[in-house]
Design a protein around this motif. Structure first.
Motif, PDB file in Angstrom:
ATOM      1  N   SER A  13      10.481  58.117  -3.462  1.00 51.59           N
ATOM      2  CA  SER A  13       9.508  57.134  -3.911  1.00 51.59           C
ATOM      3  C   SER A  13      10.024  55.715  -3.713  1.00 51.59           C
ATOM      4  O   SER A  13      11.229  55.472  -3.661  1.00 51.59           O
ATOM      5  N   ARG A  14       9.100  54.792  -3.602  1.00 56.31           N
ATOM      6  CA  ARG A  14       9.479  53.375  -3.613  1.00 56.31           C
ATOM      7  C   ARG A  14       9.821  52.937  -5.036  1.00 56.31           C
ATOM      8  O   ARG A  14      10.533  51.970  -5.237  1.00 56.31           O
ATOM      9  N   GLU A  64      12.580  59.398   3.518  1.00 51.78           N
ATOM     10  CA  GLU A  64      12.252  58.102   2.914  1.00 51.78           C
ATOM     11  C   GLU A  64      10.740  57.958   2.846  1.00 51.78           C
ATOM     12  O   GLU A  64       9.999  58.617   3.569  1.00 51.78           O
TER      13      GLU A  64
END
Length: 71
Positions: A13-14, A64
């Motif tokens: 996750s960001r 990512e």
């Protein structure tokens, strides 16, 4: 009308505190990231820190986050 199927993928996750693993799990299962982090911490301590090993493994395996946000 038919709605298009959206393919969910498990990825980092960001919204990250360390590597984004718990945030990614929370996004995948549509949960609050804080709840996932607390559950992960309790599970890690109660299993003699094997959760930390699993976290590191997932941090290496999970991709990512993509550049474009998915719905």
């Amino acid at each position: 009308m038919s709605t298009p199927l959206v393919e969910k993928r498990l990825r980092k996750s960001r919204d990250r505190k360390l590597c984004g693993v718990c945030g990614g799990l929370a996004e995948y299962f549509n949960l609050d990231p804080t709840v996932v982090r607390v559950i992960w911490a309790v599970a890690t301590v109660s299993t003699f820190f094997s959760g930390a090993l699993l976290y590191l493994l997932l941090a290496l395996i999970l991709p990512e986050p993509s550049e474009t946000p998915t719905v």
